[in-house]
Design a protein around this motif. Structure first.
Motif, PDB file in Angstrom:
ATOM      1  N   THR A   1       0.722  -1.704  -0.106  1.00 50.67           N
ATOM      2  CA  THR A   1      -0.080  -0.263   0.211  1.00 50.67           C
ATOM      3  C   THR A   1       0.815   1.598   0.352  1.00 50.67           C
ATOM      4  OG1 THR A   1      -0.670  -0.066   2.483  1.00 50.67           O
ATOM      5  CG2 THR A   1      -1.542  -1.286   1.383  1.00 50.67           C
ATOM      6  N   PRO A   2       0.234   2.525  -1.045  1.00 54.79           N
ATOM      7  CA  PRO A   2       1.430   3.703  -0.782  1.00 54.79           C
ATOM      8  C   PRO A   2       1.491   3.712   0.647  1.00 54.79           C
ATOM      9  CG  PRO A   2      -0.753   3.792  -2.042  1.00 54.79           C
ATOM     10  CD  PRO A   2      -0.696   2.802  -1.523  1.00 54.79           C
ATOM     11  N   GLU A   3       0.561   3.993   1.731  1.00 54.55           N
ATOM     12  CA  GLU A   3       1.329   3.937   3.137  1.00 54.55           C
ATOM     13  C   GLU A   3       2.265   3.389   3.764  1.00 54.55           C
ATOM     14  OE1 GLU A   3      -2.353   3.378   5.170  1.00 54.55           O
ATOM     15  OE2 GLU A   3      -3.698   5.327   4.886  1.00 54.55           O
ATOM     16  N   GLU A   4       2.446   2.261   3.058  1.00 50.73           N
ATOM     17  CA  GLU A   4       3.490   1.465   3.850  1.00 50.73           C
ATOM     18  C   GLU A   4       4.906   1.261   3.030  1.00 50.73           C
ATOM     19  OE1 GLU A   4       1.313  -2.812   5.829  1.00 50.73           O
ATOM     20  OE2 GLU A   4       1.659  -2.216   2.994  1.00 50.73           O
ATOM     21  N   VAL A   5       5.360   2.292   1.608  1.00 46.67           N
ATOM     22  CA  VAL A   5       5.918   2.209   0.398  1.00 46.67           C
ATOM     23  C   VAL A   5       6.278   3.383   0.472  1.00 46.67           C
ATOM     24  CG1 VAL A   5       6.191   2.360  -1.468  1.00 46.67           C
ATOM     25  CG2 VAL A   5       4.780   0.836  -0.595  1.00 46.67           C
ATOM     26  N   ALA A   6       5.763   4.877   0.986  1.00 42.55           N
ATOM     27  CA  ALA A   6       6.093   6.240   1.570  1.00 42.55           C
ATOM     28  C   ALA A   6       7.292   6.057   2.279  1.00 42.55           C
ATOM     29  CB  ALA A   6       4.724   6.735   2.006  1.00 42.55           C
ATOM     30  N   VAL A   7       7.002   5.098   3.378  1.00 40.48           N
ATOM     31  CA  VAL A   7       8.317   5.310   4.579  1.00 40.48           C
ATOM     32  C   VAL A   7       9.999   4.422   3.863  1.00 40.48           C
ATOM     33  CG1 VAL A   7       8.823   3.650   6.033  1.00 40.48           C
ATOM     34  CG2 VAL A   7       6.978   4.713   6.575  1.00 40.48           C
TER      35      VAL A   7
ATOM     36  N   GLY B   1       6.231  -1.512  17.539  1.00 37.19           N
ATOM     37  CA  GLY B   1       5.300  -2.607  17.351  1.00 37.19           C
ATOM     38  C   GLY B   1       4.850  -2.459  16.388  1.00 37.19           C
ATOM     39  N   HIS B   2       5.078  -2.575  15.105  1.00 35.70           N
ATOM     40  CA  HIS B   2       4.011  -2.943  13.510  1.00 35.70           C
ATOM     41  C   HIS B   2       5.361  -1.426  13.091  1.00 35.70           C
ATOM     42  CE1 HIS B   2       2.945   1.294  13.535  1.00 35.70           C
ATOM     43  NE2 HIS B   2       2.848   1.197  14.448  1.00 35.70           N
ATOM     44  N   LEU B   3       4.992  -2.433  11.539  1.00 39.05           N
ATOM     45  CA  LEU B   3       5.406  -2.216  10.384  1.00 39.05           C
ATOM     46  C   LEU B   3       5.174  -0.297  10.107  1.00 39.05           C
ATOM     47  CD1 LEU B   3       5.344  -4.635   7.675  1.00 39.05           C
ATOM     48  CD2 LEU B   3       7.826  -3.835   8.867  1.00 39.05           C
ATOM     49  N   PRO B   4       6.396   0.428  10.009  1.00 39.19           N
ATOM     50  CA  PRO B   4       5.743   1.931   9.840  1.00 39.19           C
ATOM     51  C   PRO B   4       5.252   2.293   8.450  1.00 39.19           C
ATOM     52  CG  PRO B   4       8.138   1.436   9.440  1.00 39.19           C
ATOM     53  CD  PRO B   4       7.783   0.122  10.096  1.00 39.19           C
ATOM     54  N   TYR B   5       4.091   3.231   8.738  1.00 41.09           N
ATOM     55  CA  TYR B   5       3.710   3.279   7.416  1.00 41.09           C
ATOM     56  C   TYR B   5       3.248   5.122   7.930  1.00 41.09           C
ATOM     57  CZ  TYR B   5      -0.742   2.910  10.435  1.00 41.09           C
ATOM     58  OH  TYR B   5      -1.415   3.094  11.772  1.00 41.09           O
ATOM     59  N   ILE B   6       3.108   5.627   6.674  1.00 41.02           N
ATOM     60  CA  ILE B   6       2.152   6.891   6.960  1.00 41.02           C
ATOM     61  C   ILE B   6       0.871   7.019   6.458  1.00 41.02           C
ATOM     62  CG2 ILE B   6       2.320   9.076   6.107  1.00 41.02           C
ATOM     63  CD1 ILE B   6       5.682   8.782   5.551  1.00 41.02           C
ATOM     64  N   GLN B   7      -0.025   7.175   7.438  1.00 41.49           N
ATOM     65  CA  GLN B   7      -1.305   7.469   7.466  1.00 41.49           C
ATOM     66  C   GLN B   7      -2.009   7.843   6.842  1.00 41.49           C
ATOM     67  OE1 GLN B   7      -3.154   7.580  10.929  1.00 41.49           O
ATOM     68  NE2 GLN B   7      -5.146   6.934  10.578  1.00 41.49           N
ATOM     69  N   GLY B   8      -2.919   7.639   6.015  1.00 43.88           N
ATOM     70  CA  GLY B   8      -3.848   7.983   4.645  1.00 43.88           C
ATOM     71  C   GLY B   8      -2.193   8.529   3.660  1.00 43.88           C
ATOM     72  N   ALA B   9      -1.599   8.278   2.985  1.00 46.37           N
ATOM     73  CA  ALA B   9      -0.932   7.993   2.180  1.00 46.37           C
ATOM     74  C   ALA B   9      -1.245   8.044   0.925  1.00 46.37           C
ATOM     75  CB  ALA B   9       0.167   7.714   2.357  1.00 46.37           C
ATOM     76  N   GLU B  10      -1.494   8.190  -0.068  1.00 45.79           N
ATOM     77  CA  GLU B  10      -2.151   7.362  -1.227  1.00 45.79           C
ATOM     78  C   GLU B  10      -1.593   8.165  -2.765  1.00 45.79           C
ATOM     79  OE1 GLU B  10      -4.480   5.619  -1.883  1.00 45.79           O
ATOM     80  OE2 GLU B  10      -5.735   6.016   0.299  1.00 45.79           O
ATOM     81  N   TRP B  11      -1.000   8.036  -3.686  1.00 51.86           N
ATOM     82  CA  TRP B  11      -0.113   7.894  -4.805  1.00 51.86           C
ATOM     83  C   TRP B  11      -0.474   9.279  -5.497  1.00 51.86           C
ATOM     84  CZ3 TRP B  11       3.611   5.721  -4.747  1.00 51.86           C
ATOM     85  CH2 TRP B  11       3.618   4.174  -4.515  1.00 51.86           C
ATOM     86  N   PRO B  12      -1.560  10.231  -5.909  1.00 49.72           N
ATOM     87  CA  PRO B  12      -2.109  10.975  -6.252  1.00 49.72           C
ATOM     88  C   PRO B  12      -0.804  12.101  -5.039  1.00 49.72           C
ATOM     89  CG  PRO B  12      -3.984  10.007  -6.410  1.00 49.72           C
ATOM     90  CD  PRO B  12      -2.760   9.165  -5.382  1.00 49.72           C
ATOM     91  N   ALA B  13      -1.224  11.546  -3.497  1.00 51.54           N
ATOM     92  CA  ALA B  13      -0.783  12.574  -2.810  1.00 51.54           C
ATOM     93  C   ALA B  13       1.010  12.798  -2.985  1.00 51.54           C
ATOM     94  CB  ALA B  13      -1.358  12.824  -1.658  1.00 51.54           C
ATOM     95  N   LEU B  14       1.831  11.569  -2.544  1.00 51.08           N
ATOM     96  CA  LEU B  14       2.758  11.466  -2.810  1.00 51.08           C
ATOM     97  C   LEU B  14       3.135  11.743  -4.102  1.00 51.08           C
ATOM     98  CD1 LEU B  14       2.952   7.913  -1.689  1.00 51.08           C
ATOM     99  CD2 LEU B  14       3.541   9.869  -0.353  1.00 51.08           C
ATOM    100  N   TRP B  15       2.320  12.181  -4.960  1.00 49.95           N
ATOM    101  CA  TRP B  15       2.930  12.992  -6.235  1.00 49.95           C
ATOM    102  C   TRP B  15       3.078  14.486  -6.451  1.00 49.95           C
ATOM    103  CZ3 TRP B  15      -0.472   8.912  -9.529  1.00 49.95           C
ATOM    104  CH2 TRP B  15       0.158   7.859 -10.153  1.00 49.95           C
ATOM    105  N   PHE B  16       1.620  14.437  -5.589  1.00 48.12           N
ATOM    106  CA  PHE B  16       1.939  15.751  -5.674  1.00 48.12           C
ATOM    107  C   PHE B  16       3.281  16.351  -4.688  1.00 48.12           C
ATOM    108  CE2 PHE B  16       0.431  19.809  -2.548  1.00 48.12           C
ATOM    109  CZ  PHE B  16      -0.077  20.450  -3.909  1.00 48.12           C
ATOM    110  N   VAL B  17       3.491  16.396  -3.405  1.00 49.92           N
ATOM    111  CA  VAL B  17       4.148  15.972  -2.890  1.00 49.92           C
ATOM    112  C   VAL B  17       6.029  16.204  -3.731  1.00 49.92           C
ATOM    113  CG1 VAL B  17       6.052  15.443  -0.702  1.00 49.92           C
ATOM    114  CG2 VAL B  17       3.533  15.793  -0.856  1.00 49.92           C
ATOM    115  N   SER B  18       5.607  14.999  -4.343  1.00 51.73           N
ATOM    116  CA  SER B  18       7.251  14.960  -5.288  1.00 51.73           C
ATOM    117  C   SER B  18       7.405  16.016  -5.940  1.00 51.73           C
ATOM    118  CB  SER B  18       7.656  13.638  -5.607  1.00 51.73           C
ATOM    119  OG  SER B  18       6.566  13.872  -6.781  1.00 51.73           O
ATOM    120  N   ALA B  19       6.287  16.643  -6.705  1.00 47.58           N
ATOM    121  CA  ALA B  19       6.330  17.992  -7.816  1.00 47.58           C
ATOM    122  C   ALA B  19       6.810  19.035  -6.951  1.00 47.58           C
ATOM    123  CB  ALA B  19       5.181  18.145  -8.267  1.00 47.58           C
TER     124      ALA B  19
END
Length: 239
Positions: free
Chosen positions: A96-102, A191-209
């Protein structure tokens, strides 16, 4: 020790893939083969992971879009970030994007370190460069006459390319071990794999832009960008 050896052997094919596609940056000029979009597409063709590979390729392509080689400037190696993230997602089974973002954010320093290694390699090749100039200024004629023994130009290029290939492959394996160890440490802490809650691909692309915004070349803009990412990471991970 078992964890490190397993990670090392598991990441070896990806390290070779990274080192091979780092060569077109400067050693073998064949267009845009070293760009994240191209490497992500080829990785998707090989593995069949189209959504993950292309989504990450778009993210890193946008992030480093403004940074390109000009003169003596060596831009960050975006392919390193891409393949490190893909390797980490495969190792931990992240999808998921939430997990991959980390791992995507944690891999960013590797792009700058890889570029620094390329700069060091250029410095190491000063002597070989002088030999290449000597060959081009009559060295071949001197060798043909038996007056002086000068390494063939092709051999100089081959040696330099092989050195860079091994250097980048070794760096990738070391960076992968650090990335996997960092994510494992965060997992133990949270206690679990780190993730960024609510992260989606369009949001990540916007941030990277935002990388394009940094084209203003103002140091404070760079500092603000790094500070924003750090604060976002601390907030998202709940640290």
């Amino acid at each position: 020790m078992i964890f490190s050896f397993h990670s090392l052997m598991w990441g070896l094919p990806i390290a070779f893939f990274f080192a091979l596609f780092s060569l077109p940056r400067f050693s073998i000029n064949i267009g845009f083969l070293e760009r994240p979009l191209c490497v992500g597409f080829l990785w998707a063709v090989i593995t069949g992971e189209w959504e993950l590979s292309l989504s990450l390729a778009i993210f890193f392509e946008l992030l480093w879009l403004d940074l390109f080689p000009a003169g003596t400037y060596i831009p960050p190696n975006a392919v390193g970030c891409l393949l490190l993230t893909i390797a980490a997602t495969d190792y931990f089974g992240l999808r998921t994007p939430e997990e991959v973002a980390v791992p995507a954010l944690l891999s960013l320093p590797a792009a700058f370190i890889s570029a620094r290694l390329e700069y060091m390699h250029r410095t190491m090749q000063d002597k070989a460069y002088n030999r290449a100039l000597g060959w081009g200024r009559g060295g071949a004629r001197r060798v043909a006459s038996g007056i002086e023994e000068v390494p063939p130009f092709g051999m100089l290029v081959w040696n330099a390319s092989l050195q860079l290939l091994l250097l980048q492959a070794g760096f990738f394996l070391a960076a992968l071990l650090v990335l996997i160890g960092t994510i494992s440490g965060l997992s133990s802490l949270l206690g679990h794999l780190p993730y960024i809650q609510g992260a989606e691909w369009p949001a990540l692309w916007f941030v990277s832009a935002v990388g394009g915004v940094l084209a203003v070349r103002i140091p404070r803009a760079y500092a603000l960008f790094v500070a924003t990412i750090c604060l976002f990471m601390f907030y998202a991970l709940g640290l």
